[in-house]
Design a protein around this motif. Structure first.
Motif, PDB file in Angstrom:
ATOM      1  N   VAL A  21      49.918  56.058   8.080  1.00 15.86           N
ATOM      2  CA  VAL A  21      49.606  55.000   9.198  1.00 15.86           C
ATOM      3  C   VAL A  21      48.526  55.235  10.135  1.00 15.86           C
ATOM      4  CG1 VAL A  21      51.940  54.356   9.421  1.00 15.86           C
ATOM      5  CG2 VAL A  21      51.205  56.293  10.629  1.00 15.86           C
TER       6      VAL A  21
ATOM      7  N   TYR B 112      57.207  52.501   8.375  1.00 18.66           N
ATOM      8  CA  TYR B 112      55.519  52.654   8.656  1.00 18.66           C
ATOM      9  C   TYR B 112      55.546  52.369  10.502  1.00 18.66           C
ATOM     10  CZ  TYR B 112      53.508  52.026   4.247  1.00 18.66           C
ATOM     11  OH  TYR B 112      52.713  51.929   2.978  1.00 18.66           O
TER      12      TYR B 112
ATOM     13  N   ALA C 135      54.056  55.249  12.892  1.00 18.70           N
ATOM     14  CA  ALA C 135      52.925  54.634  13.863  1.00 18.70           C
ATOM     15  C   ALA C 135      53.238  55.242  15.195  1.00 18.70           C
ATOM     16  CB  ALA C 135      52.788  53.221  13.831  1.00 18.70           C
TER      17      ALA C 135
ATOM     18  N   PRO D 214      51.428  46.307  14.215  1.00 19.69           N
ATOM     19  CA  PRO D 214      50.988  46.325  12.989  1.00 19.69           C
ATOM     20  C   PRO D 214      49.939  45.143  12.755  1.00 19.69           C
ATOM     21  CG  PRO D 214      52.983  45.544  12.924  1.00 19.69           C
ATOM     22  CD  PRO D 214      52.999  45.873  14.199  1.00 19.69           C
TER      23      PRO D 214
ATOM     24  N   ARG E 101      47.629  46.142   5.907  1.00 21.57           N
ATOM     25  CA  ARG E 101      48.077  47.245   5.081  1.00 21.57           C
ATOM     26  C   ARG E 101      46.972  47.241   3.871  1.00 21.57           C
ATOM     27  NH1 ARG E 101      53.834  47.624   3.457  1.00 21.57           N
ATOM     28  NH2 ARG E 101      53.893  47.760   5.833  1.00 21.57           N
TER      29      ARG E 101
ATOM     30  N   ASP F 255      48.490  51.810   6.331  1.00 22.08           N
ATOM     31  CA  ASP F 255      49.185  50.780   7.381  1.00 22.08           C
ATOM     32  C   ASP F 255      48.423  50.711   8.765  1.00 22.08           C
ATOM     33  OD1 ASP F 255      51.276  48.634   7.088  1.00 22.08           O
ATOM     34  OD2 ASP F 255      52.161  49.734   8.931  1.00 22.08           O
TER      35      ASP F 255
ATOM     36  N   HIS G 299      47.576  49.796  12.641  1.00 22.12           N
ATOM     37  CA  HIS G 299      48.000  49.432  13.739  1.00 22.12           C
ATOM     38  C   HIS G 299      47.150  49.505  14.849  1.00 22.12           C
ATOM     39  CE1 HIS G 299      52.569  49.834  12.257  1.00 22.12           C
ATOM     40  NE2 HIS G 299      51.811  50.233  11.102  1.00 22.12           N
TER      41      HIS G 299
END
Length: 166
Positions: free
Chosen positions: A37, A78, A82, A99, A102, A115, A117
């Motif tokens: 993440v 994920y 995060a 989010p 990805r 991923d 964010h």
């Protein structure tokens, strides 16, 4: 404290499906696909939290990064990772992440799903000393200057390029 190389990670296939678990050291050594993440943290003025990684990191020691984050633990989502990573690295609690997108990163024989964010934080930070050697809140222009002169983690550079392209 346990050795980071012993931490168990989910190994995934090219469709991000878990196929087994393995210690982080094996995942890195064998270039197995796993999950990470990345959280781009801004303050209310729009400045971005930028830091230099400690020299003891397994991946890209001493490099700069405009994301906080890390590997997703075995069985962790994920979204959970995060929040955990942002709170650990910034030394805060109660952060909310959102989010964005990805992608599968490949480089130097390594591969992981990134991923991405974002979060906003309006308060003091106390970065984790084992992860962060230096930090500052930089404007996008100041970050662009640093990108031209400092070494940044390659996966973070790719993620930031994709973030800006959105």
């Amino acid at each position: 404290m346990t050795n980071p190389a012993d931490e168990l990670l989910d190994v995934v296939d090219e469709h991000d499906r878990v196929i087994r678990t393995a210690p982080r050291g094996e995942v890195y050594r064998d270039g197995l696909i796993h999950r990470c993440v990345f959280i781009l943290v801004r303050d209310p003025a729009g400045r971005i939290f930028v830091h230099r990684r400690t020299d003891t990191k397994l991946f890209a020691p001493g490099a700069h990064d405009m994301f906080v984050g890390g590997v997703v633990g075995t069985g962790e989502t994920y979204a959970e990772a995060a929040v955990r990573e942002a709170e650990e690295e910034l030394g805060v609690s109660g952060i909310a992440t959102r989010p964005l997108f990805r992608f599968l990163y490949r480089g130097d024989g390594l591969a992981w799903f990134c991923d991405i964010h974002e979060a906003e934080w309006d308060g003091p930070v106390a970065p984790q000393e084992s992860e962060v050697a230096w930090h500052a809140w930089l404007t996008p222009a100041e970050l662009a200057d640093r990108l031209a002169r400092d070494t940044f983690v390659p996966d973070g550079l790719e993620a930031y390029r994709r973030y800006l392209d959105r």
